[in-house]
Design a protein around this motif. Structure first.
Motif, PDB file in Angstrom:
ATOM      1  N   SER A 197       0.816  -1.214   0.000  1.00 42.65           N
ATOM      2  CA  SER A 197       0.000   0.000   0.000  1.00 42.65           C
ATOM      3  C   SER A 197       0.854   1.272   0.000  1.00 42.65           C
ATOM      4  CB  SER A 197      -0.940   0.014   1.208  1.00 42.65           C
ATOM      5  OG  SER A 197      -0.229   0.260   2.408  1.00 42.65           O
ATOM      6  N   LEU A 198       2.149   1.121   0.284  1.00 39.31           N
ATOM      7  CA  LEU A 198       3.029   2.292   0.309  1.00 39.31           C
ATOM      8  C   LEU A 198       3.431   2.702  -1.097  1.00 39.31           C
ATOM      9  CD1 LEU A 198       5.445   1.309   3.214  1.00 39.31           C
ATOM     10  CD2 LEU A 198       3.657   3.057   3.276  1.00 39.31           C
ATOM     11  N   PRO A 199       3.385   4.000  -1.378  1.00 40.81           N
ATOM     12  CA  PRO A 199       3.898   4.451  -2.667  1.00 40.81           C
ATOM     13  C   PRO A 199       5.419   4.280  -2.704  1.00 40.81           C
ATOM     14  CG  PRO A 199       3.170   6.321  -1.327  1.00 40.81           C
ATOM     15  CD  PRO A 199       2.841   5.074  -0.571  1.00 40.81           C
ATOM     16  N   GLU A 200       5.958   4.180  -3.884  1.00 40.67           N
ATOM     17  CA  GLU A 200       7.389   3.931  -4.081  1.00 40.67           C
ATOM     18  C   GLU A 200       8.258   4.927  -3.300  1.00 40.67           C
ATOM     19  OE1 GLU A 200      10.566   1.735  -5.563  1.00 40.67           O
ATOM     20  OE2 GLU A 200       8.450   1.282  -5.785  1.00 40.67           O
ATOM     21  N   ASP A 201       7.863   6.202  -3.277  1.00 45.46           N
ATOM     22  CA  ASP A 201       8.701   7.202  -2.602  1.00 45.46           C
ATOM     23  C   ASP A 201       8.780   6.983  -1.090  1.00 45.46           C
ATOM     24  OD1 ASP A 201       5.950   8.069  -2.501  1.00 45.46           O
ATOM     25  OD2 ASP A 201       6.659  10.044  -1.866  1.00 45.46           O
ATOM     26  N   LYS A 202       7.816   6.292  -0.506  1.00 42.05           N
ATOM     27  CA  LYS A 202       7.854   6.000   0.928  1.00 42.05           C
ATOM     28  C   LYS A 202       8.810   4.852   1.247  1.00 42.05           C
ATOM     29  CE  LYS A 202       4.878   9.045   2.207  1.00 42.05           C
ATOM     30  NZ  LYS A 202       5.305  10.250   2.858  1.00 42.05           N
ATOM     31  N   GLU A 247      11.762   4.687  -0.167  1.00 44.16           N
ATOM     32  CA  GLU A 247      13.089   5.285  -0.285  1.00 44.16           C
ATOM     33  C   GLU A 247      13.350   6.092   0.981  1.00 44.16           C
ATOM     34  OE1 GLU A 247      15.346   4.968  -2.698  1.00 44.16           O
ATOM     35  OE2 GLU A 247      14.045   3.642  -3.853  1.00 44.16           O
TER      36      GLU A 247
END
Length: 91
Positions: A23-28, A30
């Motif tokens: 559920s986390l977007p890719e930027d989260k 990183e």
């Protein structure tokens, strides 16, 4: 708690954990390097490896899902700084 109940509880925990991660977007995923923290993707792979090797295998005789990946997730084989390289991980 018997073996089946424990395995069922572990499966529920796996499903919950996976649903949180996907559920986390890719930027989260990183995060900046820190010597006392593992990056989220490596930590999730390491946790799965740990449960495969030290829980499921011992309790149920279940082998690793992909034994060729075991060294990637074993903290004894991967230096801390290397865990931060996204090129290290499968898709």
């Amino acid at each position: 708690m018997n073996k089946k109940e424990l395995l069922d509880e572990l499966e529920q925990a796996r499903v919950r954990t996976e649903s949180l991660i996907v559920s986390l977007p890719e930027d989260k995923l990183e995060v900046p390097y820190h010597p006392g923290v593992n990056p989220p993707l490596w930590e999730m792979g390491h946790s799965a490896f740990f449960y495969e090797v030290f829980v499921f295998n011992l309790l149920d005789g279940t082998p690793s899902y992909d034994p060729s990946m075991d060294d990637l997730w074993d903290s004894f084989h991967v230096d801390h700084k290397d865990r931060w390289s996204r090129d290290l991980f499968p898709g």
